[in-house]
Enzyme design. Structure first.
Site, PDB file in Angstrom:
ATOM      1  N   ASP A  31      38.392  31.340  24.854  1.00  0.00           N
ATOM      2  CA  ASP A  31      38.645  30.618  26.105  1.00  0.00           C
ATOM      3  C   ASP A  31      38.772  29.135  25.762  1.00  0.00           C
ATOM      4  O   ASP A  31      37.999  28.629  24.940  1.00  0.00           O
ATOM      5  CB  ASP A  31      37.472  30.845  27.067  1.00  0.00           C
ATOM      6  CG  ASP A  31      37.847  30.555  28.512  1.00  0.00           C
ATOM      7  OD1 ASP A  31      37.701  31.458  29.353  1.00  0.00           O
ATOM      8  OD2 ASP A  31      38.281  29.423  28.810  1.00  0.00           O
ATOM      9  N   ASN A  32      39.749  28.460  26.366  1.00  0.00           N
ATOM     10  CA  ASN A  32      39.879  27.019  26.071  1.00  0.00           C
ATOM     11  C   ASN A  32      39.062  26.171  27.042  1.00  0.00           C
ATOM     12  O   ASN A  32      39.072  24.942  26.942  1.00  0.00           O
ATOM     13  CB  ASN A  32      41.357  26.583  26.070  1.00  0.00           C
ATOM     14  CG  ASN A  32      42.010  26.754  27.426  1.00  0.00           C
ATOM     15  OD1 ASN A  32      41.363  27.120  28.399  1.00  0.00           O
ATOM     16  ND2 ASN A  32      43.310  26.502  27.488  1.00  0.00           N
ATOM     17  N   ALA A  74      43.495  35.246  30.109  1.00  0.00           N
ATOM     18  CA  ALA A  74      43.678  33.793  29.946  1.00  0.00           C
ATOM     19  C   ALA A  74      45.051  33.349  30.425  1.00  0.00           C
ATOM     20  O   ALA A  74      46.021  33.375  29.674  1.00  0.00           O
ATOM     21  CB  ALA A  74      43.492  33.420  28.471  1.00  0.00           C
ATOM     22  N   ALA A  75      45.121  32.950  31.689  1.00  0.00           N
ATOM     23  CA  ALA A  75      46.401  32.510  32.243  1.00  0.00           C
ATOM     24  C   ALA A  75      46.136  31.617  33.453  1.00  0.00           C
ATOM     25  O   ALA A  75      45.053  31.651  34.025  1.00  0.00           O
ATOM     26  CB  ALA A  75      47.219  33.724  32.672  1.00  0.00           C
ATOM     27  N   TYR A 141      54.101  31.842  39.627  1.00  0.00           N
ATOM     28  CA  TYR A 141      52.918  32.562  39.130  1.00  0.00           C
ATOM     29  C   TYR A 141      53.240  34.057  38.986  1.00  0.00           C
ATOM     30  O   TYR A 141      53.077  34.642  37.906  1.00  0.00           O
ATOM     31  CB  TYR A 141      51.736  32.334  40.087  1.00  0.00           C
ATOM     32  CG  TYR A 141      50.613  33.310  39.902  1.00  0.00           C
ATOM     33  CD1 TYR A 141      49.988  33.449  38.664  1.00  0.00           C
ATOM     34  CD2 TYR A 141      50.176  34.120  40.956  1.00  0.00           C
ATOM     35  CE1 TYR A 141      48.963  34.362  38.482  1.00  0.00           C
ATOM     36  CE2 TYR A 141      49.155  35.031  40.781  1.00  0.00           C
ATOM     37  CZ  TYR A 141      48.555  35.148  39.544  1.00  0.00           C
ATOM     38  OH  TYR A 141      47.550  36.053  39.365  1.00  0.00           O
ATOM     39  N   PHE A 169      44.924  42.753  43.637  1.00  0.00           N
ATOM     40  CA  PHE A 169      45.171  42.097  44.903  1.00  0.00           C
ATOM     41  C   PHE A 169      44.183  40.911  44.961  1.00  0.00           C
ATOM     42  O   PHE A 169      44.073  40.208  43.967  1.00  0.00           O
ATOM     43  CB  PHE A 169      45.128  43.152  46.030  1.00  0.00           C
ATOM     44  CG  PHE A 169      46.414  43.983  45.990  1.00  0.00           C
ATOM     45  CD1 PHE A 169      46.725  44.756  44.863  1.00  0.00           C
ATOM     46  CD2 PHE A 169      47.357  43.909  46.995  1.00  0.00           C
ATOM     47  CE1 PHE A 169      47.936  45.449  44.768  1.00  0.00           C
ATOM     48  CE2 PHE A 169      48.562  44.605  46.910  1.00  0.00           C
ATOM     49  CZ  PHE A 169      48.848  45.363  45.800  1.00  0.00           C
ATOM     50  N   ALA A 283      53.365  27.118  50.882  1.00  0.00           N
ATOM     51  CA  ALA A 283      54.592  27.630  50.249  1.00  0.00           C
ATOM     52  C   ALA A 283      54.277  28.803  49.318  1.00  0.00           C
ATOM     53  O   ALA A 283      53.276  28.777  48.596  1.00  0.00           O
ATOM     54  CB  ALA A 283      55.258  26.518  49.458  1.00  0.00           C
TER      55      ALA A 283
END
Ligand code: UDP
Length: 324
Positions: A31-32, A74-75, A141, A169, A283
């Site tokens: 993990d960063n 990780a995103a 995304y 979800f 949005a």
């Protein structure tokens, strides 16, 4: 058996690590700490701080550890920011996945469970959403997560890697142990923001859009408890390690709640009235997202344990009131 969890200091990653360790697995975390938190890292996990786009760093982790399978969280995951900074999302999410799959290929690691999202579907044509429904994301995304799924699909064909993409979800709630829960900085998710009002950290909750084609005009989402998600990831990695074929699987409760219904449930749980401000739409938000979850039941033998929205919100409330 060691499982590499990328993003193990994040919200869903940390809950999955706790569950893996409870079940006796060895866990390696990468993990960063860009969006993860040190306090969420399980003390028994082996932790490498670094960015998965850093090839040298990632390959070194694979060199040092005997990894049997990978769970990839990780995103970047915020719809709103992805609309403003799409390239950042392509870099961290899509390029990050490329570096990860390269390292897996190089080290002969063939199994990956991937944290995907209902945002891959976009504005659905039918509810509940099935896994073979059309994918047409309405924001970068969702688009990047779909691209990551497709990258795994082609690596499966070319290199014999197998994957389970879990399209969740709305993740919510906290571990019943009260030690770990949903932390984001800045916070953008509905339930933690609502609870900030009775915690006296926020004046009011904004409701983004009241003119959607739904029963009360606010967006409907399928809220699924983070421990149920963690459970599904572990079932999925076992499923792959047992030699089963790749899958794309929805994870949801199969029931939708509007933003106003969630606020009402939070009022019941906290026994406080929560000030609400009606605002413009945000949005990139589809009106209604509700999962069909029968594939998860059939393929993984997964059934959500947290089916009451009040109980789910109560676990989050317990976490935040413990930390105060
Ligand atoms: N939402 C809202 N007010 C907020 C945050 C979120 O009305 O302050 C709405 C949002 O528009 C969406 C739902 O709550 O319809 C869930 O949003 P969240 O950001 O928690 O998750 P997402 O659906 O974007 O993954």
């Amino acid at each position: 058996m060691s499982i590499l969890v990328l993003g193990g200091a994040g919200y869903i990653g940390s809950h999955t690590v706790y569950e893996l360790i409870d079940q006796g697995h060895d866990v390696v975390i990468v993990d960063n700490l860009q969006t993860g938190f040190k306090e969420l890292i399980h003390p028994k996990a082996k932790f490498y701080q670094g960015d998965l786009r850093d090839k040298e760093f990632l390959n070194e982790v694979f060199d040092r550890e005997a990894i049997d399978g990978v769970i990839h969280f990780a995103a970047n995951s915020l719809v709103g920011i992805s609309m403003k900074e799409p390239l950042e999302y392509y870099d961290n999410n899509v390029y990050g996945m490329m570096v990860l799959l390269e390292a897996m290929k190089k080290h002969g690691v063939k199994h990956i469970v991937f944290s995907s999202t209902a945002a891959t579907y976009g504005e659905p044509k039918q509810i509940p959403i099935l896994e073979d429904s059309e994918t047409s994301p309405t924001n970068p995304y969702g688009e990047t997560k779909l691209a990551m799924e497709k990258m795994m699909k082609w690596c499966e064909k070319a290199y014999g890697m197998s994957f389970v993409a879990l399209r969740y979800f709305n993740a919510c709630g906290a571990h019943p142990n009260g030690k770990i829960g949903e932390l984001h900085n800045p916070e953008t998710h509905l339930i933690p923001l609502i609870l900030q009002v009775p915690l006296k950290k926020r004046e009011a909750i904004s409701v983004f859009g009241t003119d959607y084609p739904t029963k009360d005009g606010t967006c409907i989402r399928d809220y699924i408890h983070v421990c149920d998600l963690a459970d599904a990831h572990i079932k999925a990695i076992h499923y792959l390690l047992d030699g089963n074929p790749s899958q794309i699987i929805n994870l949801g409760n199969g029931e939708g709640y509007s933003v106003l219904e969630i606020i009402k449930a939070a009022e019941q749980v906290t026994q406080q009235s929560i000030k609400t401000v009606l605002c413009e739409r945000r949005a990139g938000d589809p009106a209604k997202l509700v999962a069909c979850n029968t594939k998860a039941q059939e393929i993984l033998g997964w059934n959500p344990k947290y089916t009451s929205i009040n109980e789910i919100i109560n676990t989050a409330w317990n976490f935040y009131t413990n930390r105060k």
